[in-house]
Structure formats: structure tokens, C-alpha cells
Design a protein around this motif. Sequence first.
Motif, PDB file in Angstrom:
ATOM      1  N   PHE A 109      65.648  45.097  41.822  1.00  0.00           N
ATOM      2  CA  PHE A 109      65.038  45.178  40.494  1.00  0.00           C
ATOM      3  C   PHE A 109      66.145  45.285  39.466  1.00  0.00           C
ATOM      4  CE2 PHE A 109      60.587  45.676  41.474  1.00  0.00           C
ATOM      5  CZ  PHE A 109      60.569  46.223  42.746  1.00  0.00           C
ATOM      6  N   VAL A 110      65.919  44.708  38.292  1.00  0.00           N
ATOM      7  CA  VAL A 110      66.880  44.835  37.188  1.00  0.00           C
ATOM      8  C   VAL A 110      66.098  44.834  35.883  1.00  0.00           C
ATOM      9  CG1 VAL A 110      67.280  42.345  36.992  1.00  0.00           C
ATOM     10  CG2 VAL A 110      69.033  43.944  36.218  1.00  0.00           C
ATOM     11  N   GLN A 111      66.591  45.602  34.935  1.00  0.00           N
ATOM     12  CA  GLN A 111      65.974  45.608  33.612  1.00  0.00           C
ATOM     13  C   GLN A 111      66.397  44.349  32.859  1.00  0.00           C
ATOM     14  OE1 GLN A 111      63.451  48.548  33.723  1.00  0.00           O
ATOM     15  NE2 GLN A 111      63.872  47.638  31.734  1.00  0.00           N
ATOM     16  N   GLU A 112      65.479  43.830  32.100  1.00  0.00           N
ATOM     17  CA  GLU A 112      65.775  42.690  31.236  1.00  0.00           C
ATOM     18  C   GLU A 112      67.027  42.993  30.416  1.00  0.00           C
ATOM     19  OE1 GLU A 112      62.548  41.911  28.613  1.00  0.00           O
ATOM     20  OE2 GLU A 112      63.092  39.800  28.318  1.00  0.00           O
ATOM     21  N   LYS A 113      67.882  41.982  30.264  1.00  0.00           N
ATOM     22  CA  LYS A 113      69.131  42.020  29.495  1.00  0.00           C
ATOM     23  C   LYS A 113      70.278  42.722  30.221  1.00  0.00           C
ATOM     24  CE  LYS A 113      66.639  41.858  25.125  1.00  0.00           C
ATOM     25  NZ  LYS A 113      66.333  42.551  23.854  1.00  0.00           N
ATOM     26  N   GLU A 114      69.992  43.322  31.373  1.00  0.00           N
ATOM     27  CA  GLU A 114      71.062  43.928  32.156  1.00  0.00           C
ATOM     28  C   GLU A 114      71.671  42.893  33.098  1.00  0.00           C
ATOM     29  OE1 GLU A 114      70.895  47.286  30.223  1.00  0.00           O
ATOM     30  OE2 GLU A 114      72.119  47.267  32.050  1.00  0.00           O
ATOM     31  N   THR A 121      74.002  42.120  40.417  1.00  0.00           N
ATOM     32  CA  THR A 121      74.825  41.470  41.447  1.00  0.00           C
ATOM     33  C   THR A 121      74.033  41.353  42.733  1.00  0.00           C
ATOM     34  OG1 THR A 121      76.885  42.331  40.526  1.00  0.00           O
ATOM     35  CG2 THR A 121      76.923  41.621  42.810  1.00  0.00           C
ATOM     36  N   LEU A 122      73.970  40.141  43.242  1.00  0.00           N
ATOM     37  CA  LEU A 122      73.317  39.878  44.531  1.00  0.00           C
ATOM     38  C   LEU A 122      74.402  39.634  45.572  1.00  0.00           C
ATOM     39  CD1 LEU A 122      70.448  37.481  43.373  1.00  0.00           C
ATOM     40  CD2 LEU A 122      70.542  39.974  43.330  1.00  0.00           C
ATOM     41  N   ASP A 123      74.321  40.370  46.669  1.00  0.00           N
ATOM     42  CA  ASP A 123      75.390  40.357  47.655  1.00  0.00           C
ATOM     43  C   ASP A 123      75.245  39.233  48.674  1.00  0.00           C
ATOM     44  OD1 ASP A 123      75.567  44.001  47.905  1.00  0.00           O
ATOM     45  OD2 ASP A 123      76.390  42.598  46.430  1.00  0.00           O
ATOM     46  N   ASN A 131      79.488  37.097  46.054  1.00  0.00           N
ATOM     47  CA  ASN A 131      78.365  37.712  45.368  1.00  0.00           C
ATOM     48  C   ASN A 131      78.015  36.960  44.093  1.00  0.00           C
ATOM     49  OD1 ASN A 131      78.494  39.652  47.380  1.00  0.00           O
ATOM     50  ND2 ASN A 131      79.616  41.108  46.101  1.00  0.00           N
ATOM     51  N   LEU A 132      76.733  36.841  43.827  1.00  0.00           N
ATOM     52  CA  LEU A 132      76.252  36.197  42.605  1.00  0.00           C
ATOM     53  C   LEU A 132      76.030  37.261  41.538  1.00  0.00           C
ATOM     54  CD1 LEU A 132      75.120  33.587  41.188  1.00  0.00           C
ATOM     55  CD2 LEU A 132      72.860  34.359  41.960  1.00  0.00           C
ATOM     56  N   VAL A 133      76.596  37.031  40.360  1.00  0.00           N
ATOM     57  CA  VAL A 133      76.378  37.929  39.234  1.00  0.00           C
ATOM     58  C   VAL A 133      75.567  37.190  38.180  1.00  0.00           C
ATOM     59  CG1 VAL A 133      77.436  39.359  37.471  1.00  0.00           C
ATOM     60  CG2 VAL A 133      78.562  39.110  39.697  1.00  0.00           C
ATOM     61  N   ILE A 134      74.441  37.770  37.806  1.00  0.00           N
ATOM     62  CA  ILE A 134      73.624  37.220  36.733  1.00  0.00           C
ATOM     63  C   ILE A 134      73.764  38.156  35.540  1.00  0.00           C
ATOM     64  CG2 ILE A 134      71.327  36.450  36.011  1.00  0.00           C
ATOM     65  CD1 ILE A 134      70.572  36.240  38.971  1.00  0.00           C
ATOM     66  N   TYR A 159      75.548  32.629  35.130  1.00  0.00           N
ATOM     67  CA  TYR A 159      75.819  32.871  36.544  1.00  0.00           C
ATOM     68  C   TYR A 159      77.326  32.843  36.791  1.00  0.00           C
ATOM     69  CZ  TYR A 159      70.921  31.417  36.863  1.00  0.00           C
ATOM     70  OH  TYR A 159      69.572  31.292  36.686  1.00  0.00           O
ATOM     71  N   SER A 160      77.791  33.787  37.571  1.00  0.00           N
ATOM     72  CA  SER A 160      79.167  33.746  38.038  1.00  0.00           C
ATOM     73  C   SER A 160      79.188  34.158  39.500  1.00  0.00           C
ATOM     74  CB  SER A 160      80.074  34.646  37.199  1.00  0.00           C
ATOM     75  OG  SER A 160      79.639  35.989  37.271  1.00  0.00           O
ATOM     76  N   LEU A 161      80.190  33.685  40.197  1.00  0.00           N
ATOM     77  CA  LEU A 161      80.305  33.968  41.616  1.00  0.00           C
ATOM     78  C   LEU A 161      81.555  34.815  41.805  1.00  0.00           C
ATOM     79  CD1 LEU A 161      79.482  31.393  44.377  1.00  0.00           C
ATOM     80  CD2 LEU A 161      81.215  33.141  44.710  1.00  0.00           C
TER      81      LEU A 161
END
Lengths: 116, 115
Positions: A12-17, A20-22, A76-79, A64-66
Motif C-alpha cells: 500500500f502507498v499513499q497518493e503522491k508518495e 519501492t517494489l522489490d 527494485n522498481l521505484v515509483i 519509474y526508476s530501476l
Amino acid sequence: AQKITQTQPGMFVQEKEAVTLDCTYDTSDQSYGLFWYKQPSSGEMIFLIYQGSYDEQNATEGRYSLNFQKARKSANLVISASQLGDSAMYFCAMREVTSGTYKYIFGTGTRLKVLA
Amino acid sequence: NAGVTQTPKFQVLKTGQSMTLQCAQDMNHNSMYWYRQDPGMGLRLIYYSASEGTTDKGEVPNGYNVSRLNKREFSLRLESAAPSQTSVYFCASSEFSEGEYNEQFFGPGTRLTVL
């Protein structure tokens, strides 16, 4: 054998935050590619970002950054600045060369829910 | 440019029935793939084809056959469907060349239920 591991079944993540997905991978190949795909509830697979094993810079595509750490075998994917439309299933995949073509191995996915 | 197309979108079969899932791509890709997606399992490779006339087994080939009819088309056949083959099936294609992304392009999927 090549393997992709995604240890977070749900996030879960708050909008605008940022979130990181591992993704960790295992391979003995020197040359390989790492991908992230998004699968919204409608079911289609959407390519997000790619990182080659020889790329020295982390890949970026818009929000998106990796985060590529080769020695740790993680990708890891960073949104950044999460949006409600980012709620979806996310798959990490690795590409290997075999039999004159590429094979792609997928992780089990992480379901991301963005909260308003 | 339609990309990767799959037919049908939905199908319900009875145990023991046969059917063929069709896939076509218009991107002139050499490589094509069939996956199945089950909850909690990600995408698992059933069969793939490096080029016209060649096919190879993936991770879960049992109960399936494939045909690479030409460069555009790659079909998946279930000869005698079983409830364990209830799944969402994706076809994909990609190019094979050094130094490029070569990401896979996916079809919209076929949701198959075997009763």
C-alpha cells in the motif's frame, strides 16, 4: 537455474508518495536484461522499464526508476509521486539467451494499491 | 498496427474437449511465446518459438501443443482439456537482436475455464 523473486505479495502507498517494489534475481549469465511490467485490473501487460546487465546507470522512465544493484542481484522498481492509476499488479522479469532467442522469466508479482 | 492479437477472449470448455487458441503479431518479430497466468504464480512459459518452424518447451508444456504456422502466427492447442488448465493465457512476441531492449509485447489474453 535462473530465478526471479518478488517477496512482497501486496503493498500500500499513499497518493503522491514514493514506493519501492522489490525484485531479486539469480543467474550465472554475464549478459542479461531486467524488465518491469504493469498489469492493471483490465488484464493487459504494459512494459514499464528495462535495465541491461552492463548498463552502469540506473534506468529511468518518467516516474519509474530501476534501482539496479548488480552485486546484490537486485532490481527494485521505484515509483515516485504515486497516482491512483498506479494501482495494479507489477511483475519483474529477467531475459536470458537460449536456443537462438530470448526467454523471459517472471516473478510472482506484487499487487500495489494506492490510497487516496 | 494491431500488435499482438489473440482469439478468443473468453472460452468455457468441458473436461475432455479440445480447442485451439490463436495468436498473431504484425511486428515482424521472430520470437513468439505462450504463457499461462494463475493467481499467485506469475506468468509461466508453456512453449516458445524462436522462428518459423521451430518450437521449444517451456516450464509447463504438459497437456499442450503448439504450431508456428508462419512468422505471424503461433497457436496453442489443448487436446483434452482438464480443470487444471483453467487459467488466463497470454501470447507474446519479441525481437532477438543484440543491444536492444527487445521487450515482449503481449496480447490481451484469453480467459479459459474448464468445467
